[in-house]
Design a protein around this motif. Structure first.
Motif, PDB file in Angstrom:
ATOM      1  N   ASP A  60       0.936  -1.135  -0.056  1.00  0.00           N
ATOM      2  CA  ASP A  60      -0.051  -0.166   0.038  1.00  0.00           C
ATOM      3  C   ASP A  60       0.693   1.389   0.127  1.00  0.00           C
ATOM      4  OD1 ASP A  60      -2.215  -1.468  -0.034  1.00  0.00           O
ATOM      5  OD2 ASP A  60      -2.422  -1.540   2.122  1.00  0.00           O
ATOM      6  N   ILE A  61       1.879   1.508   0.790  1.00  0.00           N
ATOM      7  CA  ILE A  61       2.879   2.403   0.730  1.00  0.00           C
ATOM      8  C   ILE A  61       3.448   2.771  -0.761  1.00  0.00           C
ATOM      9  CG2 ILE A  61       5.050   1.255   1.333  1.00  0.00           C
ATOM     10  CD1 ILE A  61       3.806   4.595   2.500  1.00  0.00           C
ATOM     11  N   VAL A  62       3.926   1.775  -1.536  1.00  0.00           N
ATOM     12  CA  VAL A  62       4.207   2.100  -2.721  1.00  0.00           C
ATOM     13  C   VAL A  62       3.046   2.613  -3.727  1.00  0.00           C
ATOM     14  CG1 VAL A  62       4.855   0.718  -4.591  1.00  0.00           C
ATOM     15  CG2 VAL A  62       5.769  -0.137  -2.510  1.00  0.00           C
ATOM     16  N   ARG A  63       1.917   2.251  -3.627  1.00  0.00           N
ATOM     17  CA  ARG A  63       0.733   2.751  -4.219  1.00  0.00           C
ATOM     18  C   ARG A  63       0.729   4.421  -3.821  1.00  0.00           C
ATOM     19  NH1 ARG A  63      -2.611  -1.763  -2.998  1.00  0.00           N
ATOM     20  NH2 ARG A  63      -2.573  -3.091  -4.669  1.00  0.00           N
ATOM     21  N   PHE A  64       0.720   4.655  -2.619  1.00  0.00           N
ATOM     22  CA  PHE A  64       0.785   5.983  -2.111  1.00  0.00           C
ATOM     23  C   PHE A  64       1.876   6.839  -2.415  1.00  0.00           C
ATOM     24  CE2 PHE A  64       2.016   9.131   0.983  1.00  0.00           C
ATOM     25  CZ  PHE A  64       1.112   9.928   1.035  1.00  0.00           C
ATOM     26  N   ASN A  65       3.162   6.443  -2.555  1.00  0.00           N
ATOM     27  CA  ASN A  65       4.263   6.951  -3.382  1.00  0.00           C
ATOM     28  C   ASN A  65       4.084   7.214  -4.594  1.00  0.00           C
ATOM     29  OD1 ASN A  65       5.659   7.100  -0.879  1.00  0.00           O
ATOM     30  ND2 ASN A  65       6.781   5.405  -1.018  1.00  0.00           N
ATOM     31  N   ARG A  66       3.490   6.224  -5.416  1.00  0.00           N
ATOM     32  CA  ARG A  66       3.240   6.676  -6.801  1.00  0.00           C
ATOM     33  C   ARG A  66       2.189   7.672  -7.072  1.00  0.00           C
ATOM     34  NH1 ARG A  66       2.667   0.196  -9.072  1.00  0.00           N
ATOM     35  NH2 ARG A  66       4.863  -0.151  -8.781  1.00  0.00           N
ATOM     36  N   VAL A  67       1.282   7.860  -6.294  1.00  0.00           N
ATOM     37  CA  VAL A  67       0.279   9.016  -6.385  1.00  0.00           C
ATOM     38  C   VAL A  67       0.986  10.049  -6.103  1.00  0.00           C
ATOM     39  CG1 VAL A  67      -1.703  10.207  -5.178  1.00  0.00           C
ATOM     40  CG2 VAL A  67      -1.813   7.689  -5.743  1.00  0.00           C
ATOM     41  N   ILE A  68       1.848  10.406  -5.083  1.00  0.00           N
ATOM     42  CA  ILE A  68       2.844  11.548  -4.681  1.00  0.00           C
ATOM     43  C   ILE A  68       3.485  11.701  -5.722  1.00  0.00           C
ATOM     44  CG2 ILE A  68       4.321  12.397  -3.126  1.00  0.00           C
ATOM     45  CD1 ILE A  68       1.539  12.282  -2.085  1.00  0.00           C
ATOM     46  N   ALA A  69       4.135  10.764  -6.197  1.00  0.00           N
ATOM     47  CA  ALA A  69       5.032  10.988  -7.687  1.00  0.00           C
ATOM     48  C   ALA A  69       4.586  11.490  -8.729  1.00  0.00           C
ATOM     49  CB  ALA A  69       5.986   9.825  -7.982  1.00  0.00           C
ATOM     50  N   ASN A  70       3.099  11.330  -8.914  1.00  0.00           N
ATOM     51  CA  ASN A  70       2.408  12.021  -9.971  1.00  0.00           C
ATOM     52  C   ASN A  70       2.010  13.307  -9.743  1.00  0.00           C
ATOM     53  OD1 ASN A  70       2.412   9.748 -11.795  1.00  0.00           O
ATOM     54  ND2 ASN A  70       0.865   8.549 -10.982  1.00  0.00           N
ATOM     55  N   ILE A  71       1.742  13.643  -8.614  1.00  0.00           N
ATOM     56  CA  ILE A  71       1.134  15.006  -8.303  1.00  0.00           C
ATOM     57  C   ILE A  71       2.556  16.112  -8.022  1.00  0.00           C
ATOM     58  CG2 ILE A  71       0.054  16.371  -6.362  1.00  0.00           C
ATOM     59  CD1 ILE A  71      -1.487  13.652  -5.734  1.00  0.00           C
ATOM     60  N   GLN A  72       3.473  15.665  -7.624  1.00  0.00           N
ATOM     61  CA  GLN A  72       4.798  16.271  -7.184  1.00  0.00           C
ATOM     62  C   GLN A  72       5.220  17.412  -8.492  1.00  0.00           C
ATOM     63  OE1 GLN A  72       8.217  16.157  -8.019  1.00  0.00           O
ATOM     64  NE2 GLN A  72       8.657  17.549  -6.698  1.00  0.00           N
ATOM     65  N   PRO A  73       5.378  16.795  -9.541  1.00  0.00           N
ATOM     66  CA  PRO A  73       5.655  17.864 -10.699  1.00  0.00           C
ATOM     67  C   PRO A  73       4.723  18.903 -10.935  1.00  0.00           C
ATOM     68  CG  PRO A  73       5.825  15.429 -11.412  1.00  0.00           C
ATOM     69  CD  PRO A  73       5.257  15.567 -10.219  1.00  0.00           C
ATOM     70  N   THR A  74       3.347  18.699 -10.949  1.00  0.00           N
ATOM     71  CA  THR A  74       2.421  19.690 -11.040  1.00  0.00           C
ATOM     72  C   THR A  74       2.597  20.930  -9.977  1.00  0.00           C
ATOM     73  OG1 THR A  74       0.987  18.147 -12.480  1.00  0.00           O
ATOM     74  CG2 THR A  74       0.110  20.224 -11.451  1.00  0.00           C
ATOM     75  N   SER A  88       5.303  21.126  -8.188  1.00  0.00           N
ATOM     76  CA  SER A  88       6.359  21.930  -8.014  1.00  0.00           C
ATOM     77  C   SER A  88       6.307  23.220  -9.175  1.00  0.00           C
ATOM     78  CB  SER A  88       7.568  21.053  -8.407  1.00  0.00           C
ATOM     79  OG  SER A  88       8.657  21.791  -8.633  1.00  0.00           O
ATOM     80  N   LEU A  89       5.575  22.775 -10.339  1.00  0.00           N
ATOM     81  CA  LEU A  89       5.442  23.681 -11.220  1.00  0.00           C
ATOM     82  C   LEU A  89       4.829  24.914 -10.789  1.00  0.00           C
ATOM     83  CD1 LEU A  89       5.646  24.663 -14.456  1.00  0.00           C
ATOM     84  CD2 LEU A  89       3.665  23.437 -14.819  1.00  0.00           C
ATOM     85  N   LEU A  90       3.681  24.664 -10.175  1.00  0.00           N
ATOM     86  CA  LEU A  90       2.610  25.675  -9.780  1.00  0.00           C
ATOM     87  C   LEU A  90       3.301  26.648  -8.561  1.00  0.00           C
ATOM     88  CD1 LEU A  90      -0.709  23.822  -9.322  1.00  0.00           C
ATOM     89  CD2 LEU A  90       0.094  25.719 -10.949  1.00  0.00           C
ATOM     90  N   ASN A  91       4.355  25.868  -7.829  1.00  0.00           N
ATOM     91  CA  ASN A  91       4.979  26.712  -6.900  1.00  0.00           C
ATOM     92  C   ASN A  91       5.913  27.671  -7.382  1.00  0.00           C
ATOM     93  OD1 ASN A  91       6.054  27.355  -3.998  1.00  0.00           O
ATOM     94  ND2 ASN A  91       7.578  25.910  -4.317  1.00  0.00           N
ATOM     95  N   THR A  92       6.778  27.210  -8.533  1.00  0.00           N
ATOM     96  CA  THR A  92       7.690  27.832  -9.222  1.00  0.00           C
ATOM     97  C   THR A  92       6.926  29.129  -9.820  1.00  0.00           C
ATOM     98  OG1 THR A  92       9.001  26.042  -9.535  1.00  0.00           O
ATOM     99  CG2 THR A  92       9.337  27.861 -10.926  1.00  0.00           C
ATOM    100  N   VAL A  93       5.966  28.915 -10.611  1.00  0.00           N
ATOM    101  CA  VAL A  93       5.384  29.968 -11.336  1.00  0.00           C
ATOM    102  C   VAL A  93       4.903  31.092 -10.279  1.00  0.00           C
ATOM    103  CG1 VAL A  93       3.306  30.394 -12.731  1.00  0.00           C
ATOM    104  CG2 VAL A  93       4.532  28.552 -13.159  1.00  0.00           C
ATOM    105  N   SER A  94       4.119  30.696  -8.907  1.00  0.00           N
ATOM    106  CA  SER A  94       3.730  31.704  -8.332  1.00  0.00           C
ATOM    107  C   SER A  94       4.854  32.589  -7.651  1.00  0.00           C
ATOM    108  CB  SER A  94       2.859  30.756  -6.906  1.00  0.00           C
ATOM    109  OG  SER A  94       3.992  30.218  -6.071  1.00  0.00           O
TER     110      SER A  94
END
Length: 75
Positions: free
Chosen positions: A42-56, A58-64
């Motif tokens: 289950d922790i691997v599934r959670f990490n995959r979700v976080i890995a998919n969300i993180q680039p977006t 990070s981009l929003l954080n940079t643009v702001s």
């Protein structure tokens, strides 16, 4: 493992968290060409979700944090 009469594959699901299932697994003999699939934790599934969300995120954080010189350095 295939049915004797129809040749259809049989699927078994083993929950390794259950002590009963582990006892049953000891008596379960694999045959040639059987396929064993081990799912991720289950922790691997959670990490995959976080890995998919993180680039977006990070981009929003940079643009702001970008300053726009055209508007006097204000957003």
């Amino acid at each position: 493992m295939r049915d004797e009469e129809g040749g259809q594959p049989r699927l078994y699901h083993l929950n390794a968290k259950s002590p009963d299932a582990l006892l049953l697994a000891e008596r379960f003999h694999l045959q040639p060409r059987d396929i064993v699939y081990v799912d991720v934790a289950d922790i691997v599934r959670f990490n995959r979700v976080i890995a998919n969300i993180q680039p977006t995120w990070s981009l929003l954080n940079t643009v702001s944090g970008v300053r726009y010189p055209l508007f006097g350095g204000r957003q």
